[in-house]
Design an enzyme around this catalytic site. Structure first.
Site, short mmCIF file in Angstrom:
data_model
loop_
_atom_site.label_atom_id
_atom_site.label_comp_id
_atom_site.label_asym_id
_atom_site.label_seq_id
_atom_site.Cartn_x
_atom_site.Cartn_y
_atom_site.Cartn_z
N THR A 1 0.75 -0.91 -0.07
CA THR A 1 -0.32 -0.14 -0.01
C THR A 1 0.98 1.09 -0.13
O THR A 1 1.98 1.41 1.00
CB THR A 1 -1.20 -0.34 1.39
N HIS B 1 -7.02 -11.06 -1.27
CA HIS B 1 -6.68 -10.14 -0.77
C HIS B 1 -7.64 -10.53 0.72
O HIS B 1 -8.58 -10.61 1.10
CB HIS B 1 -6.70 -8.95 -0.42
N ASN C 1 -4.78 -10.09 6.27
CA ASN C 1 -4.10 -8.75 7.64
C ASN C 1 -5.46 -7.93 7.61
O ASN C 1 -5.38 -6.41 8.24
CB ASN C 1 -3.24 -7.74 6.74
N TYR D 1 -8.27 -7.70 6.86
CA TYR D 1 -9.82 -7.40 6.11
C TYR D 1 -10.96 -7.97 6.51
O TYR D 1 -10.95 -8.87 6.90
CB TYR D 1 -8.79 -6.57 4.30
N ASN E 1 -4.72 -4.89 12.79
CA ASN E 1 -6.00 -4.58 12.82
C ASN E 1 -6.56 -4.94 14.27
O ASN E 1 -8.02 -5.56 13.57
CB ASN E 1 -6.59 -4.96 11.44
C1 8OZ Z 1 -0.51 -1.40 5.87
C2 8OZ Z 1 -1.56 -0.08 5.23
C3 8OZ Z 1 -2.10 0.20 4.34
C4 8OZ Z 1 -2.61 -1.01 4.71
C5 8OZ Z 1 -2.39 -4.43 4.47
C6 8OZ Z 1 -3.39 -3.19 2.58
O1 8OZ Z 1 -1.59 -5.17 5.66
C7 8OZ Z 1 -2.44 -3.80 3.56
C8 8OZ Z 1 -1.95 -1.94 4.17
C9 8OZ Z 1 -0.88 -1.74 4.43
O2 8OZ Z 1 -2.55 -5.91 3.86
#
Ligand code: 8OZ
Length: 359
Positions: free
Chosen positions: A26, A175, A178, A180, A235
């Site tokens: 990112t 994806h 992480n 999401y 997260n």
């Molecule tokens: C760092 C900052 C913002 C998003 C991920 C898409 O960790 C990210 C991400 C990483 O998968």
């Protein structure tokens, strides 16, 4: 001779000239409307000697956004912008797949259409703060998706996949890592649903498998990868039994005959300590290609390939700072140091101005 980072390999239908993969990164530098702009073309073109480029995580719809200045893959203008990227990478002999992203609860109303509330499997507010155009702001309690809405999200993945094909990508990476949306469904710290999308492993994996099935139907399994991060706590993520959960997910993906599984083998982005996890077993449970990621250097990358643990290795921070990482590995040259102050957002500085080796 033993295989190493420089041995060509085929992951599904994607032929890599070497096994040094550029990890998804990112960078928050897309143009207006999430359209890739000239400096994005230059950035990816500079890195085209990677065996495979995995693009930065790219939202599949307006509701999938969660950070400033992300590119998208759902409008005609975005497709046209990405086409310039794929053309430039292909002209240099490289391969590039796009990472399809829905952030779920890791967003903020100020980043969403009509100040919408972010969506998630369950109405559980993550600890921490969102990066918004107004600076850091506390995450809000997300709205739990109604079961009837999930088919629409699956359709958004199909639309994004069609856009990816139109933009000339060699494939797509789903994806599911992480913290999401798809990961929020997989792990029980964020999924407390009582319906057929929560509770049992079969239920928590259901949305991922529905997404993968429709993406496979759209582009072909041999052009589809999936990224998982079994023990990344970033997260505000946790699972009560990560090994059991992700061994199950790896096996559940086998019937699709995918191009690859890509794993973040620990914790990233300063999310804290990660739980112990046996990645060797996890990898062995998956029948097709495996891309390993997380703090590998050249020696550990070669060793992972020689031992059969990985078919390719994804490098993140080293690719930010070294557009010619493959050439540097090949000649055992020293690497440029990465400047973390310019990782997220900004200009060409820290993006397209890292020096190449001089001949
Ligand atoms: C760092 C900052 C913002 C998003 C991920 C898409 O960790 C990210 C991400 C990483 O998968």
């Amino acid at each position: 001779m033993a295989l190493d980072l420089f041995s060509p390999v085929k992951l599904g239908n994607i032929a890599l000239q070497n096994r040094v993969v550029m990890a998804p990164l990112t960078r928050n530098r897309a143009g207006e409307g999430g359209v890739p702009q000239a400096m994005n073309v230059t950035y990816y073109e500079q890195r085209a000697t990677a065996g495979l480029i995995i693009t930065e995580a790219t939202p599949i719809s307006p509701m999938a956004h969660g950070y400033p200045a992300l590119p998208g893959i759902y409008t005609d203008a975005q497709v046209a912008g990405w086409k310039k990227v794929t053309d430039a990478v292909h002209a240099k002999g490289g391969k590039i797949v796009i990472q399809l992203w829905h952030v779920g609860r890791i967003s903020h109303p100020s980043l969403l259409p009509n100040q919408a509330t972010p969506v998630a499997p369950s109405a559980l507010k993550p600890a921490g703060q969102a990066f918004t155009y107004q600076g850091l702001q506390d995450y809000v309690t997300p709205r739990a998706l109604d079961v009837a809405e999930l088919a629409g999200i699956v359709q958004d993945y199909v639309h994004a996949t069609r856009c990816a094909i139109a933009a000339g990508f060699d494939g797509v990476e789903v994806h599911a890592a992480n913290g999401y949306l798809l990961d929020q469904f997989l792990r029980d710290g964020s999924n407390q649903r009582q319906d057929q999308y929560g509770g049992s492993l079969e239920n928590r994996t259901r949305l991922l498998l529905e997404v993968v099935q429709t993406v496979v139907n759209t582009i072909g399994a041999d052009k589809v990868g999936v990224r998982l991060s079994p023990v990344n706590p970033f997260n505000d993520m946790r699972d009560s039994q990560p090994q059991q959960t992700f061994n199950y997910v790896a096996q559940a993906l086998n019937p699709f005959n995918l191009a690859y599984l890509h794993a973040v083998e620990g914790g990233i982005h300063g999310g804290g300590e990660s739980e112990p996890f046996d990645f060797a077993t996890f990898r062995q449970l998956f029948n097709n290609g495996y891309i390993a990621n997380l703090s590998y250097d050249k020696a550990r990358g070669d060793a992972a390939i020689a031992s059969g643990h990985a078919d390719a290795v994804a490098y993140g921070v080293p690719f930010i700072a070294n557009p010619d990482l493959v050439a540097r590995f090949a000649s055992n040259a020293s690497l440029n140091a990465a400047d973390s102050a310019t990782f997220y957002g900004g200009t060409e500085h820290g993006y397209t101005d890292y020096p190449f080796l001089t001949a």
